[in-house]
Design an enzyme around this catalytic site. Sequence first.
Site, PDB file in Angstrom:
ATOM      1  N   GLU A 130       0.827  -1.215   0.000  1.00 42.94           N
ATOM      2  CA  GLU A 130       0.000   0.000   0.000  1.00 42.94           C
ATOM      3  C   GLU A 130       0.863   1.268   0.000  1.00 42.94           C
ATOM      4  OE1 GLU A 130      -2.767  -0.540  -1.147  1.00 42.94           O
ATOM      5  OE2 GLU A 130      -4.225  -0.132   0.423  1.00 42.94           O
ATOM      6  N   THR A 183      -5.839   9.893  -5.296  1.00 41.21           N
ATOM      7  CA  THR A 183      -5.874   9.823  -3.830  1.00 41.21           C
ATOM      8  C   THR A 183      -5.099  11.008  -3.244  1.00 41.21           C
ATOM      9  OG1 THR A 183      -5.949   7.434  -4.007  1.00 41.21           O
ATOM     10  CG2 THR A 183      -5.419   8.297  -1.846  1.00 41.21           C
TER      11      THR A 183
HETATM   12  P1  ADP Z   1      -8.174   2.462  -5.086  1.00 43.36           P
HETATM   13  O1  ADP Z   1      -8.417   3.950  -5.055  1.00 43.36           O
HETATM   14  O2  ADP Z   1      -9.189   1.736  -5.890  1.00 43.36           O
HETATM   15  O3  ADP Z   1      -8.038   1.922  -3.715  1.00 43.36           O
HETATM   16  P2  ADP Z   1      -5.475   2.637  -5.215  1.00 43.36           P
HETATM   17  O4  ADP Z   1      -5.380   4.137  -5.258  1.00 43.36           O
HETATM   18  O5  ADP Z   1      -5.312   1.926  -3.924  1.00 43.36           O
HETATM   19  O6  ADP Z   1      -6.849   2.213  -5.847  1.00 43.36           O
HETATM   20  O7  ADP Z   1      -4.328   2.039  -6.130  1.00 43.36           O
HETATM   21  C1  ADP Z   1      -4.102   2.403  -7.410  1.00 43.36           C
HETATM   22  C2  ADP Z   1      -2.610   2.712  -7.673  1.00 43.36           C
HETATM   23  O8  ADP Z   1      -1.756   1.602  -7.365  1.00 43.36           O
HETATM   24  C3  ADP Z   1      -2.420   2.992  -9.146  1.00 43.36           C
HETATM   25  O9  ADP Z   1      -1.499   4.041  -9.259  1.00 43.36           O
HETATM   26  C4  ADP Z   1      -1.824   1.703  -9.692  1.00 43.36           C
HETATM   27  O10 ADP Z   1      -1.036   1.913 -10.848  1.00 43.36           O
HETATM   28  C5  ADP Z   1      -0.981   1.212  -8.529  1.00 43.36           C
HETATM   29  N1  ADP Z   1      -0.780  -0.258  -8.544  1.00 43.36           N
HETATM   30  C6  ADP Z   1       0.388  -0.925  -8.557  1.00 43.36           C
HETATM   31  N2  ADP Z   1       0.186  -2.263  -8.529  1.00 43.36           N
HETATM   32  C7  ADP Z   1      -1.146  -2.447  -8.508  1.00 43.36           C
HETATM   33  C8  ADP Z   1      -1.972  -3.605  -8.462  1.00 43.36           C
HETATM   34  N3  ADP Z   1      -1.483  -4.845  -8.468  1.00 43.36           N
HETATM   35  N4  ADP Z   1      -3.307  -3.407  -8.419  1.00 43.36           N
HETATM   36  C9  ADP Z   1      -3.832  -2.157  -8.433  1.00 43.36           C
HETATM   37  N5  ADP Z   1      -3.106  -1.034  -8.484  1.00 43.36           N
HETATM   38  C10 ADP Z   1      -1.771  -1.167  -8.506  1.00 43.36           C
END
Ligand code: ADP
Length: 309
Positions: A130, A183
Amino acid sequence: MIKEQIRLFCPATIANISCGFDVLGLALDSIGDEMVLRKVSSPGIKITGITGQDLPLETDKNVAGVAGMAMIKALEYKEGFEIEIHKKIKPGSGIGSSAASAAGVVWGMNQLMGSPCSDHQLVQFAMEGEKLASGSAHADNVAPAIYGGITLVRSSSPLDIIRINSPELLYASVIHPHIEIKTSDSRKILKTSISLADGIKQWGNLGALIAGLFKEDYALISRSLEDHIIEPVRSILIPGFDDIKKAALAAGALGCGISGSGPSIFALSKGGDKATEVAKAMSLELSKIKLNHDTYVSVINTKGIYILP
Ligand code: ADP
């Protein structure tokens, strides 16, 4: 049982849940990624394929690789794993896309290693993933993915996670409008201090929400699903938010708010039929302003990540 290859369901998650900013999260069941993990003799983590989204295959650029390597290092594990990620949760949707990968990989590795780690340790490894996605090692999405149900992160350092009761009839409706909110941007607009009056309202609601969940008192849950601090600021980034929330409540939802840092919006309802009605009402509002979106209805997933046949 130790198997050489497993296929996993890795759930989407709703973080914050109105008054629980940065501390509460819940796991969904009708939307999640699939992952395949294979134990191999070559050391480290190799991502052999990703479908559904264009994401990096390099171990150090993918949250799954980073979380998996954190676990390998901590356990001084000499062999390795190959992983395939089949993305169904869109990154940046606000329903824990990166968390599903970070939590899924460490949960699956633990299964293939014969379960040497506790859920508490798995959350710590997943938090390293994360950190790559958002710059901070937060647990509010990975904790419910790993523990299942609803979780409260009382403290991230030292990590202290409490699993909260999920009433059987509690369902979530989620709509994901197809707009992008970074974010980092939705963090930037938040104030860094709050008034004592707002604090009192918020912790009153959070305490009451937890009590309502344990007592399975849906009226108390409904009264407590309020956020006087974050939602008024962040909701301005989501077109139609006020009308969507009004429509969800008019359709009988217990409460409605922003999922994670948005743009997804969630509502909680008593019963699956009510949650379906609420999802339709929310979806209608987005259709009125011609905003494409996905809609999901799900019971709270008390298992978290699980092995698929
Ligand atoms: P959400 O808002 O849906 O929680 P996040 O902000 O947590 O999504 O995550 C998205 C970010 O993480 C993007 O920049 C994406 O490129 C990066 N990322 C890297 N590896 C992954 C992965 N395996 N799955 C999803 N996002 C990933």
